[in-house]
Design an enzyme around this catalytic site. Sequence first.
Site, PDB file in Angstrom:
ATOM      1  N   ILE A 137       1.305  -0.944   0.159  1.00 52.94           N
ATOM      2  CA  ILE A 137      -0.113   0.306  -0.021  1.00 52.94           C
ATOM      3  C   ILE A 137       0.909   0.953   0.126  1.00 52.94           C
ATOM      4  O   ILE A 137       1.709   1.327   0.245  1.00 52.94           O
ATOM      5  CB  ILE A 137      -1.192  -0.075   1.285  1.00 52.94           C
ATOM      6  CG1 ILE A 137      -0.060  -0.518   2.776  1.00 52.94           C
ATOM      7  CG2 ILE A 137      -1.656  -1.065   1.083  1.00 52.94           C
ATOM      8  CD1 ILE A 137      -1.367  -0.217   3.748  1.00 52.94           C
ATOM      9  N   ASP A 138       0.678   2.575  -0.759  1.00 55.10           N
ATOM     10  CA  ASP A 138       1.267   3.271  -0.259  1.00 55.10           C
ATOM     11  C   ASP A 138       1.419   4.124   0.585  1.00 55.10           C
ATOM     12  O   ASP A 138       1.226   4.078   1.838  1.00 55.10           O
ATOM     13  CB  ASP A 138       0.805   4.284  -1.391  1.00 55.10           C
ATOM     14  CG  ASP A 138      -0.176   4.446  -2.822  1.00 55.10           C
ATOM     15  OD1 ASP A 138       0.696   3.442  -3.545  1.00 55.10           O
ATOM     16  OD2 ASP A 138      -0.926   5.082  -3.068  1.00 55.10           O
ATOM     17  N   LYS A 139       2.914   4.799   0.682  1.00 58.53           N
ATOM     18  CA  LYS A 139       3.390   5.424   1.371  1.00 58.53           C
ATOM     19  C   LYS A 139       2.544   5.917   2.111  1.00 58.53           C
ATOM     20  O   LYS A 139       2.615   6.359   3.784  1.00 58.53           O
ATOM     21  CB  LYS A 139       4.271   6.494   1.371  1.00 58.53           C
ATOM     22  CG  LYS A 139       4.808   7.285   2.317  1.00 58.53           C
ATOM     23  CD  LYS A 139       5.557   8.713   1.879  1.00 58.53           C
ATOM     24  CE  LYS A 139       6.417   9.398   2.907  1.00 58.53           C
ATOM     25  NZ  LYS A 139       7.315  10.485   2.394  1.00 58.53           N
TER      26      LYS A 139
END
Length: 305
Positions: A137-139
Amino acid sequence: MEKTIFIVEKMFEGERVDKYLSIIVEGKSRSYLQGLITKGNILINGKEVKSNHKLKDLDEIKIIIPEPIELKVDSEDIPLNVLYEDSDVIVVNKKRGMVVHPAPGNYNGTLVNALLFYCSDLSTINGVVRPGIVHRIDKDTTGILVVAKNDEAHNFLSNQLRNHSMKREYYALVEGRIKEDKGTIDKPLGRNKKDRLKIGIVEDGRHAITHYEVIERYKNTTLVKCVLETGRTHQIRVHMSSIGHPLLGDSLYGLKKQKFKLDGQMLHARILGFIHPTSKEFIEFTSDLPEDYKELLEKLRKEVI
């Protein structure tokens, strides 16, 4: 270094070499085998080929599996919110601002750095910088991830991602009031041809489907539940933006002028469910919204509609 030789049977004639090997070779993913082909570690009749090479009856395939590269990613004593752990998997609740694995510009402070300190057993399929990482999942996206502790578990979980049987639900806070109670976005995704840092809706992109359902409406924003049928990079962020409802706090796909000072897009991986690699039973985990997300919702509820 490990060397293995296969002789192709007539029933596999015309099959792609990467697909054939993913069936024949146990414990190695198709992407891993494609990597070996690219590096020249898989030879057919003594010659290097590409992943889409079509096999012929009695072809000789030699597989050269190199010795594992010594891991050079540092372990770091970073607190982890572990929701569940056994001999096969670790389910973690990722905080905002943490990158999942090392990459240029982010070699420290990642989930992988923390995992290496936390435990010594992680799958090796994704190489030295992504041990154990089945999906990302994104930062600035918060929420649940499952990490594999061995290669068998990794392959089992990866297959569920590929056949879309892994349950993944997100809560997204988006701009504008969505009129319909639910909907489906079916638009192919690929690299934006004008801006390579972005993902875009492209005709020749990868198939991508997001289902969404309104949870709560506010004055100028909407809280929606997004269910992924596919799992492409930035899928929810791009899909919601494509229908005129970008995520709050999304500096890449959202509005240039943001009403609230946020540290990233308001996207939370709330539910993750999968079939366990050993027990073969379906297990599901839920993560509560982070505090900054809850605080923003309380502010929105007080706005006069």
